[in-house]
Enzyme design. Structure first.
Site, short mmCIF file in Angstrom:
data_model
loop_
_atom_site.label_atom_id
_atom_site.label_comp_id
_atom_site.label_asym_id
_atom_site.label_seq_id
_atom_site.Cartn_x
_atom_site.Cartn_y
_atom_site.Cartn_z
N LYS B 70 0.84 -1.19 0.00
CA LYS B 70 0.00 0.00 0.00
C LYS B 70 0.88 1.25 0.00
O LYS B 70 1.95 1.27 0.63
CB LYS B 70 -0.90 -0.01 1.24
CG LYS B 70 -2.05 0.98 1.22
CD LYS B 70 -2.92 0.83 2.47
CE LYS B 70 -4.09 1.79 2.50
NZ LYS B 70 -4.91 1.67 3.72
N SER B 145 -9.79 1.62 2.82
CA SER B 145 -8.94 2.40 1.95
C SER B 145 -7.89 1.58 1.20
O SER B 145 -7.30 2.08 0.26
CB SER B 145 -8.22 3.45 2.78
OG SER B 145 -7.38 2.83 3.74
N SER B 169 -9.99 -0.94 6.89
CA SER B 169 -9.40 -0.60 5.59
C SER B 169 -8.80 -1.76 4.82
O SER B 169 -8.54 -1.63 3.63
CB SER B 169 -8.35 0.50 5.76
OG SER B 169 -8.97 1.75 5.81
#
Lengths: 479, 471
Positions: B70, B145, B169
Site C-alpha cells: 500500500k 482504503s 481498511s
C-alpha cells in the site's frame, strides 16, 4: 513608589546529561555542528518515524523531581501540543500536560535556595515540571517571523529533552528570582541533569505583575542569569512607572532585547492559543519504576544544599563554603578529598580560597585531583609545608602545569627527589639494626622510631606515610 | 495460480521458474490495470528482475514471492505518497520495519497500491491516481482504503499484499474483492514507517487469497520492534490452529446485524449453518456499547488525523506552492492546494473535537466509550472464543455513489471499527458469491487469537473454496 511585585518563572533546562535526544539516538551535543547534520527521521518528524522514550532522560527527570520535593505520579503520560511554527518539525511538540491528558513528571514541589547575601534559606513553590522536546532553531532574515522573506531553520537542536520547570508566582524581586534560578541550575548540575555552562542549556520566561497594574506580562527570551535580573528589573520599573502615572498594565507577551536592554511587545494582545492537547498515541504511558526512584534517591546524596549543611556542620566559613559549592568541580573535589583525608577546613581553604582565587584572577580552570588536595592537607597538618608555600607556590604551579603535587614538592625541594628517600631508608636500616631487631620481635614502637630516623636524615622533608610504605617493602614480610 | 506458501519451495525444487512467475504477474497487471487502476506505482521490469535475482539468493520463506505494498508504507527506493498530492514525489529516507522484514525473507516488492488519500475513506476513490475499480464489477468500488491491494490480489497482480487497517481498511476491500485479510492484534505489527492516519487504531495488515498465505504474511511481518513503542514485546509464531468445534463457542452480535443487505445475510446464515453442522455452538448475544462504536471511532480517528497531518506545511514535509508570502500563508496555501476534500474534512472535524471546551464532550467521551467497548468485549470473550459477523452492511456501491454522502460512507465501517477500538484481531474471508459479488464474513477474537482465527477461517475456506484470482 514601591509596589508589591509578583513574579513566576518558567525555566526550560536541556537534559544534556541524557547524552541523546529525548525520543531518538541523535546526540544532545549539537553545538558547533554544521546546520541540520545532527538529525534523523524521528527528530525531523518524518511521516511514519516514531518516538521512543530515552530512559536515561526519564531517570534524570525523576531525579530532578525528587530533588525538588515533587509529587511523582506512577505513570507518566506524554501529550501532543499543537501549534504551527517552522522550527517545529511535526507542528506539534511532545510534552506533558496537567489536565485532560494528565500526569507530568512532577506536580507541586518546592525549590529551596540559599541567598548568599545573608545565607538565609528560602523556598519557592513549584506548580509542575514537564518533560518535553526542544524545537529547532529558526533564524529570520528580519529578526522576526513577520516581514521576513526567508527563514532558515536548523533542526540540530530539535528533539533535545527539556525540563520545563514552572514556579508558583511567589517571587517578589528581580534579585531573588535570579538567585532562585541560580540555585536551581546548580542543583540540576550536581545531579548530572544539565550543564548550565553550555550556551543555550537553559532559557527563562517570567510572568511579572505589579500591584495595581491589573494584567501580568510574560517576558520571554532570557538566556542567562544576569539577564534574569536585568530583564526583570527593567520590566518592574516599566510597569511601576505606568501604574504610578495612573495607567493599567495590559496582559501581554514581551520580548527581552538583550542588546538594547529593553522589553518589547510581541503581540498587542495575548492570543488565547488552543493547543488541542491530547495524549500522544505513539507513546504508551510510562511507569515510574521502583528502580528509577531508588536511583534518584541515591543521586540526592550529593546536592548543593546537602553540601551546604555539611560544611556548616564542619564550621567552615559560609563565604568560603559558597565559593566551593557554586562550582561543581570544586564541590566534587571537596567531597572526594574529604573522604581521603578528614580535614574539612584545610581542604575548604585550598579549594575555596586558593584554587577559586587563582581561577578567578588568572583564569586557571584546572583543579588538581582530590588525592593531591588531600595529600597537601596532610602535609600541612604535619607541618611539612606551610600555607604560604601551598598558596603561592604549590597550587599555582599545579594548576598551571597540571603536574602532580608530589612532583612539584620534589622540584621545590620540599620532598626528597627521586631515590633519595629509598637511599635514606636503606641507610637507616643498616645503622639502626637494634631497632630493626626490636621491630622484628614485635615491638611496634620501633617502627615509628625508624620513620623518625629517616625523616631526620632528610631534614624533615619526607612524607611519613611514604617512608612507612618503603620501610614495609624493605622489610618485606618480616613485619 | 500458485499459492504464496508454495512459491519458495517450488522455486528451490526447480518446479517453478521464478522469472516466469514474475512475468505471469506482470502480464496480468498489463491486462487488468487499464481497467482496475489498482497500482499507484509499478516498478519497471528491469529493476524487478534484478531484485528477483538478488532476493532468490536469500533463500527465505518468501524468496520469489511478489508482494504489493500500500502506498502509505515507506519504501526507500519507491515513491510513498499515501495517495496525496501533498506527498507526490516523496521517496522516504528509510524503509518501514515490515518492508525490512519482507526483504529479509526474500520477497520482491513489485509496486505501491492505490488507496484513499492518507487512508481516509472506504471506497478508494479519494485518490489523485483516479478511483480503484473492483475487478468483480468494474463500475463498483473495491472498498477502502486498501482497495488497491484487494483489487490487485483479486486479479492476480501479486502473490501477497500489504494494506493498513484503521477502521476496516483491509477488511472492506477483502470482502468486496473476494480475498482474505487480517487486522492483527494492536501492537503485534510494527507501525514504523506507516504514514500515520490514526495511530492508536491502525495496524499494517496482511492481505492474501488464501488463509495459509495470509498466515505466512502475518508471521513474516509481526514481531516486537524497538522503534515502535506501541509494539507489545511479544515474540511468538501464529500457526494455523486446528480448532475443536466442541470447545469453541461462537457469538453473533445483535448490534452488528442491523440493516444488513439480504444477500449478505443469506450468505452469513449459510455460513452459520455450515459451522453448526461442524459441531460449533453459536449464540446470538447483545453488546449494547457497540452502538457507540462508530461515533467513538470517528471522533478518535479524526482527532489523531488532524494532529498527524499538521506536519505537512511545506517546510520539511509536503509540497510547497510557488505563490505565497510568509510561513503561515505558505503553509495554509500548501494545505489548501494539496489536501483532498475528505482529508480537509477530517482535519477540521478532528481539530474541532480537540478544541478546549469541546474536547471533554467529544474526544474524552470517545476514549471512555472506547474503554467501555474494550471491557465489554473482554467480558464476552470469557464465554466465547470468537465472534462472527458480516463485514459490510451493503454490497459494493457503484463508483461515485458513496462520495456524495459522507455519512453513508462512514456507516460502511460500522461492523469493522469495533476491532480497531478494542485492539483485537479481525479476519475477513469470502464465504460465497451472490449475483456476481463475493461476500465476506468477519471473525473476531480476543487479543493474540490470530491462530484460532486462521483455524476457523480454514474450516470455511475448505468448504467454500478459494474464489480468486479472477480469470
Amino acid at each position: 513608589m514601591a509596589r508589591k511585585v509578583t513574579i513566576g518563572l518558567e525555566i526550560h533546562v536541556q537534559i544534556t546529561g541524557a547524552k541523546t535526544k529525548l525520543f531518538c539516538n541523535c546526540p544532545v551535543d549539537y553545538r558547533d555542528k554544521p546546520p541540520n547534520t545532527n538529525v534523523c527521521p524521528v527528530c525531523m518528524g518524518f511521516p511514519g518515524a516514531l518516538p521512543v522514550v530515552n530512559r536515561k532522560a526519564i531517570e534524570l527527570a525523576v531525579t530532578a523531581s525528587k530533588s525538588l520535593n515533587c509529587e511523582i505520579p506512577e505513570w507518566l503520560i506524554f501529550t501532543r501540543k499543537h501549534y504551527f511554527y517552522p522550527d517545529l518539525p511535526k507542528n506539534y511538540q511532545i510534552t506533558q500536560y496537567k489536565t485532560v491528558a494528565g500526569a507530568p513528571v512532577c506536580l507541586g514541589g518546592r525549590l529551596d535556595y540559599i541567598d548568599p547575601k545573608d545565607w538565609s534559606i528560602h523556598s519557592v513553590g513549584l506548580d509542575r515540571i514537564n518533560i518535553e522536546e526542544d524545537p529547532g532553531k529558526a533564524v529570520y532574515e528580519k529578526g522576526g517571523i513577520i516581514g521576513s522573506r526567508v527563514v532558515l531553520v536548523d533542526y540540530n537542536r530539535s528533539g533535545v529533552g527539556l525540563l520545563e520547570i514552572v514556579t508558583r508566582p511567589e517571587l517578589h524581586d528581580a534579585r531573588q528570582a535570579r538567585i532562585a534560578v541560580e540555585n536551581l541550575l546548580l542543583t540540576l548540575w550536581y545531579l548530572g541533569i544539565t550543564d548550565p555552562r553550555l550556551p543555550g542549556a537553559f532559557r527563562v520566561d517570567a510572568n511579572i505583575s505589579v500591584e495595581g497594574g491589573g494584567g501580568r506580562v510574560e517576558l520571554k527570551n532570557i538566556g542567562s542569569l544576569i539577564e534574569v535580573e536585568r530583564g526583570l528589573r527593567y520590566e518592574i520599573l516599566r510597569q511601576t512607572k505606568i501604574v504610578d502615572a495612573g495607567g493599567k498594565i495590559a496582559r501581554e507577551t514581551r520580548h527581552w532585547d538583550t542588546v538594547k536592554g529593553v522589553s518589547k511587545a510581541t503581540r498587542s494582545k495575548e492570543e488565547e492559543t488552543d493547543y488541542m492537547y491530547f495524549p500522544d498515541p505513539d507513546l504508551p504511558p510510562l511507569r515510574v519504576t521502583r528502580s528509577m526512584l531508588v536511583k534518584a534517591e541515591a543521586a540526592l546524596e550529593f546536592t548543593p544544599l546537602k553540601l551546604w549543611s555539611d560544611m556548616n556542620r564542619y564550621g567552615i566559613d559560609k563565604g568560603l563554603a559558597w565559593s566551593i559549592i557554586r562550582e561543581l568541580d570544586l564541590a566534587k573535589t571537596f567531597r572526594t578529598a574529604l573522604s581521603i583525608y578528614r580535614n574539612p577546613h584545610l581542604i575548604a581553604w585550598m579549594l575555596g580560597n586558593v584554587v577559586k582565587g587563582l581561577r578567578d584572577k588568572k583564569g586557571l580552570e584546572y583543579v588538581p585531583p582530590a588525592v593531591d588536595i588531600a595529600y597537601l592537607a596532610e602535609l600541612l597538618d604535619r607541618n611539612i609545608v606551610h600555607r604560604e608555600m601551598v598558596k603561592f607556590v604549590i597550587l599555582p604551579k599545579a594548576m598551571e602545569t597540571k603536574e602532580s603535587v608530589k612532583r612539584i614538592m620534589e622540584y621545590e625541594g620540599k620532598l626528597p627527589r627521586g631515590d633519595a628517600l629509598e637511599k635514606a631508608v636503606e641507610k637507616v636500616l643498616i645503622e639502626e639494626s637494634k631497632a630493626v631487631n626490636d621491630l622484628l620481635r614485635g615491638r611496634k614502637q620501633a617502627f615509628n622510631y625508624l620513620i623518625g630516623r629517616v625523616m631526620r636524615k632528610l631534614d624533615g622533608k619526607g612524607d611519613p606515610r611514604e617512608i612507612a610504605e618503603i620501610l614495609r617493602r624493605k622489610l618485606n614480610g618480616l613485619i | 495460480m500458485i499459492q504464496a506458501v508454495k512459491v519458495s519451495l517450488e522455486v528451490l525444487n526447480d518446479r517453478l521458474d521464478p522469472y516466469d512467475h514474475l512475468e505471469e504477474i506482470l502480464d496480468k497487471i498489463n491486462r487488468w490495470e487499464p481497467k482496475v487502476n489498482a497500482y499507484a506505482y509499478v516498478e519497471n521490469m528491469g529493476k524487478l528482475k534484478e531484485d528477483l535475482g538478488r532476493q532468490l539468493k536469500r533463500k527465505g520463506r518468501l524468496s520469489g514471492v511478489i508482494v504489493a505494498v500500500k502506498d502509505n508504507i515507506s519504501t526507500s527506493w519507491m515513491p510513498t505518497t499515501a495517495a496525496s498530492r501533498m506527498l507526490s514525489g516523496y521517496i522516504p529516507p528509510y524503509n518501514a520495519t515490515v518492508i525490512e522484514k519482507l526483504l529479509y525473507e526474500g520477497a520482491v516488492i513489485i509496486g505501491k497500491t492505490n488507496m484513499d488519500e492518507f487512508a481516509m475513506g472506504s471506497t478508494s476513490e479519494n485518490t489523485p491516481y483516479g478511483p480503484v475499480h473492483n475487478p468483480w464489477c468494474l463500475d463498483c468500488t473495491a472498498g477502502g482504503s486498501s482497495g488497491g491491494s484487494g483489487a490487485v490480489l483479486a486479479y492476480g497482480g501479486a502473490d501477497l499484499a500489504l494494506g493498513s487497517d484503521t477502521g476496516g481498511s483491509v477488511r472492506l476491500p477483502a470482502a468486496y474483492t473476494g480475498t482474505v485479510a487480517l487486522k492483527p492484534t494492536y501492537g503485534t505489527v510494527s507501525r514504523y514507517g506507516l504514514i500515520p492516519y490514526a495511530n492508536s487504531l491502525e495496524q499494517i495488515s496482511p492481505m492474501a487469497r488464501t488463509v495459509k498465505d495470509l498466515a505466512l504474511l502475518y508471521n513474516t511481518i509481526k514481531g516486537d520492534d524497538p522503534r515502535d513503542s506501541t509494539t507489545l514485546g511479544v515474540e511468538q509464531e501464529y500457526p494455523i490452529d486446528r480448532v475443536d468445534p466442541g470447545k469453541t463457542r461462537i457469538a453473533v452480535i445483535r448490534e452488528l446485524m442491523d440493516g444488513v443487505d439480504e444477500g449478505i445475510l443469506k450468505i452469513f446464515w449459510n455460513t452459520i449453518s455450515l459451522l453448526e453442522s461442524h459441531g460449533f455452538t453459536i449464540d446470538m448475544v447483545s453488546i449494547k456499547s457497540l452502538r457507540y462504536s462508530l461515533p467513538a471511532y470517528y471522533v478518535i480517528a479524526m482527532a489523531e488525523a488532524s494532529s498527524n497531518l499538521a506536519r505537512y506545511d511545506g517546510v520539511i514535509h509536503g509540497n510547497r506552492v510557488k505563490e505565497c508570502r510568509g510561513y503561515w500563508d505558505c503553509a495554509a496555501k500548501a494545505r489548501g492546494e494539496y489536501f483532498g476534500v475528505e482529508v480537509k474534512t477530517r482535519i477540521l472535524m478532528g481539530a474541532y473535537v480537540l478544541m478546549e471546551g469541546y474536547s471533554r464532550e467529544y474526544y474524552v467521551k470517545a476514549t471512555k466509550l472506547r474503554r467501555l467497548i474494550r471491557d465489554s468485549l473482554a467480558k464476552l470473550f470469557k464465554d466465547y472464543q470468537a465472534i462472527i459477523s458480516p463485514v459490510s452492511p451493503i454490497l459494493p456501491p457503484k463508483l461515485g455513489e458513496k462520495l456524495e454522502d459522507p455519512v453513508k460512507m462512514y456507516t460502511m465501517d460500522v461492523m469493522t471499527v469495533t476491532a480497531n477500538l478494542a485492539g483485537i484481531p479481525a479476519l475477513v474471508q469470502p464465504a460465497g458469491i451472490i449475483s456476481g459479488f463475493p461476500i465476506g464474513i468477519q471473525w473476531m477474537g480476543p487479543v493474540f487469537s490470530e491462530s484460532r482465527l486462521f483455524g476457523l477461517a480454514s474450516i470455511v475456506e475448505d468448504e467454500v473454496g478459494v474464489i480468486t484470482p479472477l480469470q
